[in-house]
Design a protein around this motif. Sequence first.
Motif, short mmCIF file in Angstrom:
data_model
loop_
_atom_site.label_atom_id
_atom_site.label_comp_id
_atom_site.label_asym_id
_atom_site.label_seq_id
_atom_site.Cartn_x
_atom_site.Cartn_y
_atom_site.Cartn_z
N GLU A 18 45.60 58.13 34.03
CA GLU A 18 46.21 56.87 33.56
C GLU A 18 47.09 56.31 34.67
OE1 GLU A 18 46.28 54.65 30.83
OE2 GLU A 18 47.58 53.70 32.30
N ARG A 19 46.88 55.05 34.99
CA ARG A 19 47.63 54.47 36.12
C ARG A 19 49.07 54.11 35.77
NH1 ARG A 19 44.28 48.82 36.36
NH2 ARG A 19 45.03 48.09 34.37
N GLY A 25 48.25 52.51 26.80
CA GLY A 25 47.59 51.27 27.24
C GLY A 25 48.32 50.03 26.76
N ILE A 26 47.55 49.01 26.40
CA ILE A 26 48.10 47.70 26.05
C ILE A 26 48.96 47.76 24.78
CG2 ILE A 26 46.15 46.88 24.63
CD1 ILE A 26 47.78 44.80 27.36
N HIS A 32 54.65 44.05 17.89
CA HIS A 32 54.49 43.48 16.54
C HIS A 32 53.75 44.49 15.65
CE1 HIS A 32 50.92 42.45 18.90
NE2 HIS A 32 50.24 42.47 17.78
N PHE A 35 48.94 47.04 13.24
CA PHE A 35 48.02 48.04 13.78
C PHE A 35 47.89 49.19 12.77
CE2 PHE A 35 49.94 45.81 17.25
CZ PHE A 35 48.94 45.66 18.19
N THR A 68 48.35 57.54 37.94
CA THR A 68 47.18 57.94 38.73
C THR A 68 46.11 56.87 38.56
OG1 THR A 68 47.73 60.24 38.31
CG2 THR A 68 45.48 59.79 39.07
N VAL A 70 42.44 55.45 39.23
CA VAL A 70 41.09 55.82 39.64
C VAL A 70 40.53 54.68 40.49
CG1 VAL A 70 38.76 56.36 38.84
CG2 VAL A 70 40.76 57.25 37.60
N ALA A 102 37.47 54.33 29.74
CA ALA A 102 38.28 53.69 28.69
C ALA A 102 39.37 52.85 29.36
CB ALA A 102 38.89 54.76 27.79
N MET A 103 38.93 52.02 30.32
CA MET A 103 39.91 51.28 31.14
C MET A 103 40.35 49.96 30.53
SD MET A 103 37.32 52.65 33.19
CE MET A 103 36.45 51.48 34.17
N GLY A 104 39.89 49.64 29.32
CA GLY A 104 40.37 48.41 28.68
C GLY A 104 39.82 47.15 29.34
N GLN A 130 53.83 38.60 27.59
CA GLN A 130 54.19 39.60 26.57
C GLN A 130 54.84 40.82 27.22
OE1 GLN A 130 50.97 41.81 24.59
NE2 GLN A 130 51.88 41.24 22.65
N ILE A 152 46.26 37.05 21.53
CA ILE A 152 47.45 37.31 22.34
C ILE A 152 48.31 36.05 22.40
CG2 ILE A 152 48.31 38.26 24.51
CD1 ILE A 152 45.50 39.27 25.09
N ASN A 281 37.83 48.62 24.86
CA ASN A 281 37.69 47.28 25.42
C ASN A 281 36.94 47.23 26.75
OD1 ASN A 281 38.87 46.10 23.26
ND2 ASN A 281 40.81 45.60 24.25
N LEU A 288 40.41 44.75 16.68
CA LEU A 288 41.42 45.66 16.14
C LEU A 288 41.36 47.01 16.84
CD1 LEU A 288 41.09 45.01 12.29
CD2 LEU A 288 42.67 43.95 13.92
N VAL A 289 42.52 47.59 17.08
CA VAL A 289 42.57 48.88 17.77
C VAL A 289 41.96 49.99 16.91
CG1 VAL A 289 44.90 49.51 16.98
CG2 VAL A 289 44.05 50.36 19.15
C1 FAD Z 1 48.42 41.14 22.98
C2 FAD Z 1 47.51 41.94 22.12
C3 FAD Z 1 47.72 41.94 20.76
C4 FAD Z 1 46.91 42.73 19.94
N1 FAD Z 1 47.17 42.74 18.60
C5 FAD Z 1 46.48 43.60 17.81
C6 FAD Z 1 46.83 43.76 16.43
O1 FAD Z 1 47.73 43.11 15.89
N2 FAD Z 1 46.15 44.69 15.70
C7 FAD Z 1 45.16 45.44 16.27
O2 FAD Z 1 44.58 46.30 15.58
N3 FAD Z 1 44.79 45.27 17.56
C8 FAD Z 1 45.42 44.40 18.35
N4 FAD Z 1 45.08 44.25 19.68
C9 FAD Z 1 43.89 44.95 20.20
C10 FAD Z 1 44.12 46.41 20.58
O3 FAD Z 1 45.45 46.64 20.91
C11 FAD Z 1 43.24 46.74 21.78
O4 FAD Z 1 41.92 46.37 21.46
C12 FAD Z 1 43.22 48.24 22.13
O5 FAD Z 1 44.52 48.74 22.23
C13 FAD Z 1 42.47 48.47 23.43
O6 FAD Z 1 42.41 49.84 23.72
P1 FAD Z 1 41.68 50.39 25.03
O7 FAD Z 1 42.05 51.83 25.08
O8 FAD Z 1 40.24 50.04 25.02
O9 FAD Z 1 42.30 49.60 26.26
P2 FAD Z 1 43.78 49.54 26.83
O10 FAD Z 1 44.79 49.67 25.78
O11 FAD Z 1 43.82 48.33 27.69
O12 FAD Z 1 43.88 50.83 27.75
C14 FAD Z 1 43.24 50.95 28.99
C15 FAD Z 1 44.04 51.92 29.82
O13 FAD Z 1 43.32 52.22 31.02
C16 FAD Z 1 44.23 52.22 32.11
N5 FAD Z 1 43.45 51.95 33.32
C17 FAD Z 1 42.69 50.86 33.58
N6 FAD Z 1 42.11 50.97 34.80
C18 FAD Z 1 42.51 52.17 35.30
C19 FAD Z 1 42.25 52.86 36.51
N7 FAD Z 1 41.45 52.36 37.45
N8 FAD Z 1 42.82 54.07 36.70
C20 FAD Z 1 43.63 54.62 35.75
N9 FAD Z 1 43.91 54.01 34.59
C21 FAD Z 1 43.35 52.80 34.36
C22 FAD Z 1 45.24 51.12 31.77
O14 FAD Z 1 46.44 51.29 32.45
C23 FAD Z 1 45.39 51.32 30.26
O15 FAD Z 1 46.41 52.22 29.94
C24 FAD Z 1 45.87 43.48 20.51
C25 FAD Z 1 45.64 43.45 21.88
C26 FAD Z 1 46.46 42.69 22.69
C27 FAD Z 1 46.20 42.67 24.17
#
Ligand code: FAD
Length: 399
Positions: A18-19, A25-26, A32, A35, A68, A70, A102-104, A130, A152, A281, A288-289
């Motif tokens: 995780e960087r 993550g996000i 708010h 979730f 860290t 990647v 799982a880099m979002g 934000q 967002i 993502n 939704l998460v």
């Molecule tokens: C502003 C906002 C509001 C939201 N509101 C809601 C809500 O009200 N209810 C709900 O259910 N969902 C909500 N969501 C959606 C939900 O939060 C996200 O869909 C979910 O958290 C995404 O998870 P993820 O693990 O796929 O990605 P992320 O949470 O983006 O995690 C990806 C991780 O990978 C890491 N990463 C990326 N590239 C690298 C690399 N090269 N090396 C190391 N690490 C790396 C990042 O640092 C991050 O920690 C919201 C999203 C946002 C952005």
Amino acid sequence: MAAALELDARGHPVLILEREDTLGGILMQCIHNGFGLIEFNEELTGPEFAQRFEEDIRKRNIQASLRTTVLDIREEGGLKAIYCVSPSQGMMRIEARAIILAMGCRERSRGNIRIPGTRPAGVYTAGLAQRLVNIEGYIPGRDVVIIGSGDIGLIMARRMSWSGCKVHAVIEILPYPSGLTRNIVQCLNDFSIPLYLSHLVTDIYGRDRVEGIEVTPIESGALMHEKAFKIACDTVLLSVGLVPENEISRNAGIEIQPATNGPWVDSMLMTTMPGVFACGNVLHVHDLVDYVAEEARRAGANAAAWLSGYRPAREIRAKTGPNIRYVMPMRINPERENRLYMRSLIVKNDAQLEVRLDGAVVKSRRLAHVQPSEMLSLTLEPKAVAAAGRDSTVEIALV
Ligand SMILES: Cc1cc2nc3c(=O)[nH]c(=O)nc-3n(C[C@H](O)[C@H](O)[C@H](O)COP(=O)(O)OP(=O)(O)OC[C@H]3O[C@@H](n4cnc5c(N)ncnc54)[C@H](O)[C@@H]3O)c2cc1C
């Protein structure tokens, strides 16, 4: 974290890279609530949702290397080599038998949507704003206009209002909102923030700092320049879409799907690089998460099965039918239960979601309302596709 927990539960050693300096993550900047309604049957904030997973990661002693980044993944000598860098360890090469991506995702910026005008300070993506407000403790401006009605942007309209700023308007090019209905109600209507649908921002002006924007209505597909109006503001927040973070995947030669901008995956959520799986993502942008966590658990369980030698005996193609933008995954295992996610191309009340096997409807569900911003899902049991032949195709349609 959800994928790692699943691998660990099946006896496979896992390392999370995780960087950032925290896991989550996000979610960590989403203070708010809203979730976890599906996952925990409770309404949590983003950090609370993440904390539930982090506590399990700690309890199970799963290793996580924070700060860290990647840089690259490669196939080397029958293993996967992961090249990463951290301030404390420097450059590292880690070997693994399987990888879960799982880099979002990342936010689309002003450059992506080419808004004309000058280039003053005060234009931010909504997610960056934000982070500034919720984590760094800065207010990016006082008089705000939000471009795009993605979730967002809607959340930030409310957040900026709570912080004492004036949110003058949300401008949306489409004739319908891009965010969830509950966010329109709770973040705009409750704060009397006007939403201009079918309107385009045709100019951002200001010399050093943003001074205002020009907004032009769209009628029957044409810009109505004679009806254009200006809104004075010092800050513009962009909420104009998210794109899966796919540089590492692309560099590794993993095939990217144009419909999602994420990797192509089979029924096991495995990319075109054997042993590399994807979820959340980075695979397709979720609403939704809770669905991210479900999909990640599936990716973890599938990676564990793959490591133990499981391979599907056969897979059939899943494709988009009328009014469906994409179906995830793109292959179905007719011998197992398949969980499918998809997005609508249309806004419609009283719609029917159909699964067609070689053209014949084998499953259907009535939906009170569909719109592109809300993800659709269905579970396809093996009995529904029992008649599938080697070249059969499952098509998902919305009528
Ligand atoms: C502003 C906002 C509001 C939201 N509101 C809601 C809500 O009200 N209810 C709900 O259910 N969902 C909500 N969501 C959606 C939900 O939060 C996200 O869909 C979910 O958290 C995404 O998870 P993820 O693990 O796929 O990605 P992320 O949470 O983006 O995690 C990806 C991780 O990978 C890491 N990463 C990326 N590239 C690298 C690399 N090269 N090396 C190391 N690490 C790396 C990042 O640092 C991050 O920690 C919201 C999203 C946002 C952005």
